[in-house]
Motif scaffolding. Sequence first.
Motif, PDB file in Angstrom:
ATOM      1  N   GLY A  23      58.679  50.693  67.439  1.00 15.38           N
ATOM      2  CA  GLY A  23      59.917  49.918  67.396  1.00 15.38           C
ATOM      3  C   GLY A  23      60.246  49.559  65.957  1.00 15.38           C
ATOM      4  O   GLY A  23      59.731  50.190  65.013  1.00 15.38           O
ATOM      5  N   SER A  24      61.091  48.520  65.786  1.00 14.30           N
ATOM      6  CA  SER A  24      61.519  48.186  64.423  1.00 14.30           C
ATOM      7  C   SER A  24      61.462  46.672  64.240  1.00 14.30           C
ATOM      8  O   SER A  24      60.751  45.994  64.967  1.00 14.30           O
ATOM      9  N   GLY A  25      62.217  46.163  63.266  1.00 19.18           N
ATOM     10  CA  GLY A  25      62.224  44.712  63.021  1.00 19.18           C
ATOM     11  C   GLY A  25      60.881  44.250  62.495  1.00 19.18           C
ATOM     12  O   GLY A  25      60.342  44.822  61.552  1.00 19.18           O
ATOM     13  N   ASN A  26      60.335  43.206  63.152  1.00 19.75           N
ATOM     14  CA  ASN A  26      59.072  42.666  62.632  1.00 19.75           C
ATOM     15  C   ASN A  26      57.842  43.391  63.197  1.00 19.75           C
ATOM     16  O   ASN A  26      56.724  42.949  62.996  1.00 19.75           O
ATOM     17  N   HIS A  27      58.035  44.479  63.904  1.00 23.64           N
ATOM     18  CA  HIS A  27      56.891  45.220  64.454  1.00 23.64           C
ATOM     19  C   HIS A  27      56.231  46.072  63.364  1.00 23.64           C
ATOM     20  O   HIS A  27      56.893  46.540  62.453  1.00 23.64           O
ATOM     21  N   ILE A  48      68.181  59.646  60.452  1.00 23.67           N
ATOM     22  CA  ILE A  48      67.410  58.592  59.775  1.00 23.67           C
ATOM     23  C   ILE A  48      67.660  58.578  58.258  1.00 23.67           C
ATOM     24  O   ILE A  48      67.937  57.531  57.670  1.00 23.67           O
ATOM     25  N   VAL A 104      67.248  41.056  67.380  1.00 25.61           N
ATOM     26  CA  VAL A 104      66.787  42.300  66.739  1.00 25.61           C
ATOM     27  C   VAL A 104      65.274  42.296  66.604  1.00 25.61           C
ATOM     28  O   VAL A 104      64.657  41.249  66.739  1.00 25.61           O
ATOM     29  N   GLY A 109      65.435  48.279  56.032  1.00 26.43           N
ATOM     30  CA  GLY A 109      64.541  47.535  56.936  1.00 26.43           C
ATOM     31  C   GLY A 109      63.470  46.804  56.142  1.00 26.43           C
ATOM     32  O   GLY A 109      63.133  45.653  56.445  1.00 26.43           O
ATOM     33  N   PRO A 159      68.752  53.408  59.228  1.00 22.08           N
ATOM     34  CA  PRO A 159      68.913  52.284  60.167  1.00 22.08           C
ATOM     35  C   PRO A 159      67.889  51.180  59.900  1.00 22.08           C
ATOM     36  O   PRO A 159      66.694  51.443  59.839  1.00 22.08           O
ATOM     37  N   ALA A 160      68.379  49.955  59.720  1.00 22.53           N
ATOM     38  CA  ALA A 160      67.491  48.859  59.317  1.00 22.53           C
ATOM     39  C   ALA A 160      66.677  48.347  60.488  1.00 22.53           C
ATOM     40  O   ALA A 160      65.505  48.031  60.358  1.00 22.53           O
ATOM     41  N   VAL A 161      67.304  48.257  61.654  1.00 21.54           N
ATOM     42  CA  VAL A 161      66.654  47.588  62.773  1.00 21.54           C
ATOM     43  C   VAL A 161      67.382  47.961  64.053  1.00 21.54           C
ATOM     44  O   VAL A 161      68.577  48.254  64.023  1.00 21.54           O
ATOM     45  N   GLU A 162      66.652  48.014  65.182  1.00 22.05           N
ATOM     46  CA  GLU A 162      67.348  48.274  66.433  1.00 22.05           C
ATOM     47  C   GLU A 162      67.702  46.933  67.077  1.00 22.05           C
ATOM     48  O   GLU A 162      66.964  45.962  66.933  1.00 22.05           O
ATOM     49  N   VAL A 164      64.208  52.903  64.233  1.00 20.54           N
ATOM     50  CA  VAL A 164      65.336  53.068  65.156  1.00 20.54           C
ATOM     51  C   VAL A 164      65.446  54.532  65.588  1.00 20.54           C
ATOM     52  O   VAL A 164      65.373  55.425  64.769  1.00 20.54           O
ATOM     53  N   ASP A 223      67.475  36.014  63.780  1.00 19.75           N
ATOM     54  CA  ASP A 223      68.262  37.196  64.080  1.00 19.75           C
ATOM     55  C   ASP A 223      69.599  37.194  63.334  1.00 19.75           C
ATOM     56  O   ASP A 223      69.643  36.757  62.207  1.00 19.75           O
ATOM     57  N   ARG A 240      68.285  37.737  57.801  1.00 19.36           N
ATOM     58  CA  ARG A 240      68.197  39.130  57.366  1.00 19.36           C
ATOM     59  C   ARG A 240      69.210  39.408  56.256  1.00 19.36           C
ATOM     60  O   ARG A 240      68.921  40.133  55.305  1.00 19.36           O
ATOM     61  N   ILE A 274      72.143  59.711  65.579  1.00 16.10           N
ATOM     62  CA  ILE A 274      71.534  59.012  64.446  1.00 16.10           C
ATOM     63  C   ILE A 274      70.761  59.999  63.560  1.00 16.10           C
ATOM     64  O   ILE A 274      70.101  60.909  64.052  1.00 16.10           O
ATOM     65  N   GLU A 301      64.910  43.684  54.520  1.00 17.75           N
ATOM     66  CA  GLU A 301      65.137  42.612  55.500  1.00 17.75           C
ATOM     67  C   GLU A 301      63.825  41.955  55.932  1.00 17.75           C
ATOM     68  O   GLU A 301      63.810  40.810  56.370  1.00 17.75           O
TER      69      GLU A 301
END
Lengths: 149, 476
Positions: free
Chosen positions: B199-203, A114, A149, B437, A119-122, B131, A23, B407, A112, B440
């Motif tokens: 969702g986001s990140g690694n999903h 897009i 995250v 995203g 946005p990279a990540v929540e 997001v 993270d 990241r 927000i 990362e």
Amino acid sequence: MIMQTPRSETVQGSWEHFPHQADIGVRGIGPTKGAAFEQAGLALTAVITEPASVAPMEAVSMTCEAPDDELLLVDWLNALVYEMATRRMLFSRFTIRFSDHSLHATAWGEPIEITRHQPAVEVKGATYTELSVKQDGQGRWIAQCVVDV
Amino acid sequence: MDLNLLKRRGPDEWHIAPRGKMRVPGVIYATEDLIHDMDEKVYEQVTNVATLPGIVQASYAMPDAHWGYGFPIGGVAAFDPDLGGVVSAGGVGFDISCGVRLLRTGLTVEDLQLVKELLAEALFHRIPAGVGSTGKVHLDRYEMQAMLAGGARWAVGKGYGTHEDLEFIEEHGCMDDAKPEHVSDFAKKRQQDEMGTLGSGNHYLEVQQVVRLFDVETASVFGLRAGDVVVSIHCGSRGLGHQIGTEFLKSMVTTAARHHIELPDRELACAPINSEVGQEYLGAMRAAINCALANRQIVTHLVRQVFADIVPQASLSLLYDVSHNTCKVEEHVMDGIPTRLFVHRKGATRAFGPGHPDLPPSLRSVGQPVLIGGTMGTASYVLVGTKESMALAYGSACHGAGRSMSRHQALRQWHGRDVVKELATRGILIRSPSMRGIAEEAPGAYKDVSEVVDAADDASLARKVARLEPLVCVKG
């Protein structure tokens, strides 16, 4: 280890990110505890997007309560995470006032977008990992923790 | 990690003898190379978990273990309520019941050749990701309660999927003893518009091809052949789980002293299973598991709609659905006696061996499908639970590759557009609302999933069945 030169340094302080394997860590630095907390809020926004891209148009008020400064920092960042998630907003300006074990904050931001904010990540939540709120040898306040995250 | 800290007990098994306040030993399953690359923090976290009240047998780490919160990611530990055992919000984590499900499509790679681009676009536009995205399912107060109590069973009742799907989900799609009344209004509000989102990140949502079979017989029972197209869905309990994790972490930290629990790390926040906070957390966490199961079920329904529009001959059937971040009550044999334990898996999957009564009849003879997610540019794997695994770490295995790079480092090394272009030259179509995203989550920012899977196979935690490679990836 500091991975990033602070992107924003003002008389009120600066923020930076520090690494965590899965993270990311957020760190706010300022002449007062309130300024350090405000800068930590900016560092949180910077995990998601470039703070300068977020116009401070709408104000949202928050109040948190915790038995010590460190738990209060986590509560403050989690309050921001909650407001971002439920209002679908991003924030770029903060003011904070403390009383006893409480924190009263106003955050300014905008809904927000897009394409513009990319946005990279929540952020799922602020954690107790690498959590500290303290003054360094030069009297500067440093408020930090890792966010999931 | 310093190898001198560990005692080797087998080619892929390393022990940490109890010292200080450790109540049980630590056990790490990994190759020498993986151990060498593991952060020292994994050692610290494995030993910290071993100090918690009521822990039995050992504090375990899977081959993909890395620095987590309190527990290592890839950590497994079980607690006996009759020995003062605890339940830990930190040991489950924020993304409660984040998991992976795999769908067969009945299609081969050739069937997709002309429509792959169209399929990628349609999946990207119809499945909310990233997001701030919201789903088409909005829950009022009554439906929220029903969803939290019913999980995927509720979703199927609403027309999202089939009753047959439920047979191939852990707990048959519905976690018993969920207590929606212990889920705060904040958590419910955070979730009301997020059902059916990735969702986001690694999903991710991936269309994949089966490129190699390691165990043809088991693959046949799983309905997998080389060249088949499958769909993987990786997501969790969204905002609801995150909020429950946040709130109970705080209440467990602030009540630990009252329960005479000394926390070596606040992130290990826990409460006795037989306490008010412990019971409330278990009720809320089980509701979050149901939320994750319902969420993956709705996403599955959306994916089926897209395939029906674009490749009508497709028939999407569920191979299995596994959860990563959970605490579940299971019966395990301790010193020859069947014992009811609260098994925490943090970034680890169940890997029940053949004959386990919880498995659906059609899979019981071979064991549970274990789904290991990779990155958008490498591979994912299907494994199967082994008989030995039940005695190694309560029938558990690794869950993915784990990051090798932060990241921020990834962002400095790659541009999202370049990653998309490079993968397109290899026939992998990436769709995402955020180029940052993508950077990362670049494949190079992760460890080699094959090495992790090989270690799990060598240690007999689970056995390799098939290797899957991505064709289309929708990232949040």
